[in-house]
Motif scaffolding. Structure first.
Motif, PDB file in Angstrom:
ATOM      1  N   SER A  50       0.858  -1.177   0.000  1.00  0.00           N
ATOM      2  CA  SER A  50       0.000   0.000   0.000  1.00  0.00           C
ATOM      3  C   SER A  50       0.895   1.228   0.000  1.00  0.00           C
ATOM      4  O   SER A  50       1.789   1.340   0.841  1.00  0.00           O
ATOM      5  N   MET A  51       0.684   2.128  -0.955  1.00  0.00           N
ATOM      6  CA  MET A  51       1.508   3.326  -1.042  1.00  0.00           C
ATOM      7  C   MET A  51       0.627   4.556  -0.873  1.00  0.00           C
ATOM      8  O   MET A  51      -0.405   4.683  -1.523  1.00  0.00           O
ATOM      9  N   ILE A  52       1.028   5.458   0.038  1.00  0.00           N
ATOM     10  CA  ILE A  52       0.302   6.701   0.247  1.00  0.00           C
ATOM     11  C   ILE A  52       1.256   7.857  -0.010  1.00  0.00           C
ATOM     12  O   ILE A  52       2.337   7.923   0.587  1.00  0.00           O
ATOM     13  N   VAL A  53       0.875   8.716  -0.946  1.00  0.00           N
ATOM     14  CA  VAL A  53       1.660   9.911  -1.265  1.00  0.00           C
ATOM     15  C   VAL A  53       0.789  11.116  -0.960  1.00  0.00           C
ATOM     16  O   VAL A  53      -0.211  11.347  -1.639  1.00  0.00           O
ATOM     17  N   GLU A  54       1.151  11.858   0.096  1.00  0.00           N
ATOM     18  CA  GLU A  54       0.381  13.034   0.519  1.00  0.00           C
ATOM     19  C   GLU A  54      -1.112  12.750   0.545  1.00  0.00           C
ATOM     20  O   GLU A  54      -1.912  13.478  -0.044  1.00  0.00           O
ATOM     21  N   GLY A  55      -1.502  11.674   1.197  1.00  0.00           N
ATOM     22  CA  GLY A  55      -2.913  11.349   1.358  1.00  0.00           C
ATOM     23  C   GLY A  55      -3.547  10.597   0.209  1.00  0.00           C
ATOM     24  O   GLY A  55      -4.649  10.087   0.334  1.00  0.00           O
ATOM     25  N   GLU A  56      -2.862  10.528  -0.930  1.00  0.00           N
ATOM     26  CA  GLU A  56      -3.384   9.777  -2.079  1.00  0.00           C
ATOM     27  C   GLU A  56      -2.881   8.339  -1.984  1.00  0.00           C
ATOM     28  O   GLU A  56      -1.679   8.102  -1.985  1.00  0.00           O
ATOM     29  N   GLY A  57      -3.813   7.396  -1.913  1.00  0.00           N
ATOM     30  CA  GLY A  57      -3.399   6.005  -1.748  1.00  0.00           C
ATOM     31  C   GLY A  57      -3.470   5.220  -3.043  1.00  0.00           C
ATOM     32  O   GLY A  57      -4.272   5.510  -3.922  1.00  0.00           O
ATOM     33  N   CYS A  58      -2.593   4.229  -3.171  1.00  0.00           N
ATOM     34  CA  CYS A  58      -2.701   3.280  -4.275  1.00  0.00           C
ATOM     35  C   CYS A  58      -2.080   1.958  -3.833  1.00  0.00           C
ATOM     36  O   CYS A  58      -1.381   1.895  -2.830  1.00  0.00           O
ATOM     37  N   SER A  59      -2.394   0.917  -4.563  1.00  0.00           N
ATOM     38  CA  SER A  59      -1.899  -0.414  -4.225  1.00  0.00           C
ATOM     39  C   SER A  59      -0.931  -0.895  -5.297  1.00  0.00           C
ATOM     40  O   SER A  59      -1.134  -0.648  -6.481  1.00  0.00           O
ATOM     41  N   ILE A  60       0.099  -1.580  -4.846  1.00  0.00           N
ATOM     42  CA  ILE A  60       1.063  -2.205  -5.752  1.00  0.00           C
ATOM     43  C   ILE A  60       1.203  -3.661  -5.319  1.00  0.00           C
ATOM     44  O   ILE A  60       1.452  -3.935  -4.147  1.00  0.00           O
ATOM     45  N   VAL A  61       0.996  -4.566  -6.249  1.00  0.00           N
ATOM     46  CA  VAL A  61       1.271  -5.976  -5.960  1.00  0.00           C
ATOM     47  C   VAL A  61       2.684  -6.252  -6.442  1.00  0.00           C
ATOM     48  O   VAL A  61       3.048  -5.926  -7.573  1.00  0.00           O
ATOM     49  N   PHE A  62       3.473  -6.837  -5.579  1.00  0.00           N
ATOM     50  CA  PHE A  62       4.891  -7.076  -5.838  1.00  0.00           C
ATOM     51  C   PHE A  62       5.107  -8.585  -5.782  1.00  0.00           C
ATOM     52  O   PHE A  62       4.781  -9.226  -4.790  1.00  0.00           O
ATOM     53  N   LEU A  63       5.611  -9.158  -6.857  1.00  0.00           N
ATOM     54  CA  LEU A  63       5.791 -10.601  -6.949  1.00  0.00           C
ATOM     55  C   LEU A  63       7.259 -10.893  -7.229  1.00  0.00           C
ATOM     56  O   LEU A  63       7.830 -10.360  -8.177  1.00  0.00           O
ATOM     57  N   LEU A  64       7.876 -11.704  -6.388  1.00  0.00           N
ATOM     58  CA  LEU A  64       9.264 -12.133  -6.594  1.00  0.00           C
ATOM     59  C   LEU A  64       9.246 -13.617  -6.911  1.00  0.00           C
ATOM     60  O   LEU A  64       8.759 -14.425  -6.123  1.00  0.00           O
ATOM     61  N   SER A  65       9.750 -13.954  -8.090  1.00  0.00           N
ATOM     62  CA  SER A  65       9.770 -15.343  -8.531  1.00  0.00           C
ATOM     63  C   SER A  65      11.220 -15.821  -8.664  1.00  0.00           C
ATOM     64  O   SER A  65      11.850 -15.623  -9.697  1.00  0.00           O
ATOM     65  N   PRO A  66      11.761 -16.430  -7.583  1.00  0.00           N
ATOM     66  CA  PRO A  66      13.154 -16.902  -7.645  1.00  0.00           C
ATOM     67  C   PRO A  66      13.254 -18.281  -8.296  1.00  0.00           C
ATOM     68  O   PRO A  66      12.262 -18.998  -8.405  1.00  0.00           O
ATOM     69  N   ASP A  67      14.470 -18.625  -8.718  1.00  0.00           N
ATOM     70  CA  ASP A  67      14.722 -19.976  -9.223  1.00  0.00           C
ATOM     71  C   ASP A  67      14.363 -21.004  -8.152  1.00  0.00           C
ATOM     72  O   ASP A  67      14.233 -20.675  -6.969  1.00  0.00           O
ATOM     73  N   HIS A  68      14.236 -22.274  -8.582  1.00  0.00           N
ATOM     74  CA  HIS A  68      13.906 -23.369  -7.657  1.00  0.00           C
ATOM     75  C   HIS A  68      14.724 -23.264  -6.376  1.00  0.00           C
ATOM     76  O   HIS A  68      15.941 -23.105  -6.422  1.00  0.00           O
ATOM     77  N   GLY A  69      14.019 -23.338  -5.249  1.00  0.00           N
ATOM     78  CA  GLY A  69      14.707 -23.330  -3.959  1.00  0.00           C
ATOM     79  C   GLY A  69      15.077 -21.945  -3.471  1.00  0.00           C
ATOM     80  O   GLY A  69      15.607 -21.787  -2.373  1.00  0.00           O
ATOM     81  N   GLY A  70      14.771 -20.904  -4.258  1.00  0.00           N
ATOM     82  CA  GLY A  70      15.156 -19.543  -3.879  1.00  0.00           C
ATOM     83  C   GLY A  70      14.483 -19.064  -2.609  1.00  0.00           C
ATOM     84  O   GLY A  70      15.108 -18.423  -1.764  1.00  0.00           O
ATOM     85  N   ALA A  71      13.180 -19.360  -2.451  1.00  0.00           N
ATOM     86  CA  ALA A  71      12.465 -18.942  -1.239  1.00  0.00           C
ATOM     87  C   ALA A  71      13.064 -19.631  -0.018  1.00  0.00           C
ATOM     88  O   ALA A  71      13.261 -19.012   1.034  1.00  0.00           O
ATOM     89  N   GLY A  72      13.393 -20.902  -0.162  1.00  0.00           N
ATOM     90  CA  GLY A  72      14.031 -21.637   0.935  1.00  0.00           C
ATOM     91  C   GLY A  72      15.401 -21.070   1.272  1.00  0.00           C
ATOM     92  O   GLY A  72      15.772 -20.962   2.456  1.00  0.00           O
ATOM     93  N   GLU A  73      16.146 -20.680   0.254  1.00  0.00           N
ATOM     94  CA  GLU A  73      17.473 -20.081   0.464  1.00  0.00           C
ATOM     95  C   GLU A  73      17.335 -18.748   1.214  1.00  0.00           C
ATOM     96  O   GLU A  73      18.113 -18.456   2.123  1.00  0.00           O
TER      97      GLU A  73
END
Length: 196
Positions: free
Chosen positions: A165-188
């Motif tokens: 959630s990003m708020i700039v001087e009272g103006e809000g917006c949403s950003i979905v952020f997706l990180l897709s690592p190579d196999h085993g990256g989340a575990g690492e």
């Protein structure tokens, strides 16, 4: 949600995301010349096959900004904005959403946010991570995510999904952020954070 991650591990990923959000807030404040508050109320690890359903309505239009990641954890970072949120960011930059400069400006915002997250991740884990230049496109959510993630399907099993959630001087917006690592990256990542 992926059953392979417990609450302690997800809390560690949320903490990592919040540090990245703090870095991104500072960078965006400097870029926009006004206060920015970027928070991550939710972080979860989802199987690649469920990523589209977890993000939103497959037929909805979104703008996506993708950064490749080279180094110790090859990955793709994908940030997604609704048309309204993309228009809000363009307005903050003094641009019309359909102007010739809008896509480039959104790409630069994505670059700043993505790089801030990656720098936080590198700082906390000791991983060497180098982002590639951003690519920006607007399409249906399912098309965009599947195009980006299709290139990852053979090398990635899970994706880290951050609802921001990003708020700039009272103006809000949403950003979905997706990180897709190579196999085993989340575990690492979790291993480097001491919660594997």
């Amino acid at each position: 949600m992926s059953a392979t991650y417990n609450d302690i591990q997800l809390d560690a990923l949320r903490e990592l995301a919040n540090i990245g959000a703090g870095n991104a807030s500072t960078a965006l404040s400097g870029m926009l010349g006004r206060p920015v508050d970027l928070t991550v109320p939710d972080a979860r690890v989802v199987p690649m096959t469920q990523a589209v359903e977890e993000i939103g309505v497959p037929e909805s239009e979104v703008t996506g900004i993708a950064l490749g990641v080279l180094g110790d954890m090859p990955s793709v970072v994908l940030m997604l904005l609704t048309p309204a949120d993309a228009a809000s960011i363009c307005a903050l930059l003094g641009l019309e959403p359909d102007s010739e400069y809008a896509e480039s400006a959104l790409g630069e915002i994505g670059n700043v946010v993505g790089t801030s997250y990656l720098n936080a991740l590198a700082g906390m884990t000791g991983l060497e991570l180098e982002p590639t230049p951003p690519a920006t496109a607007t399409d249906m959510l399912s098309s965009l995510v599947q195009t980006v993630l299709a290139s990852r399907a053979a090398v990635s099993d899970d994706a880290l999904l951050l609802d921001s959630s990003m708020i700039v001087e009272g103006e809000g917006c949403s950003i979905v952020f997706l990180l897709s690592p190579d196999h085993g990256g989340a575990g690492e990542l979790l291993s480097r954070l001491g919660v594997s």
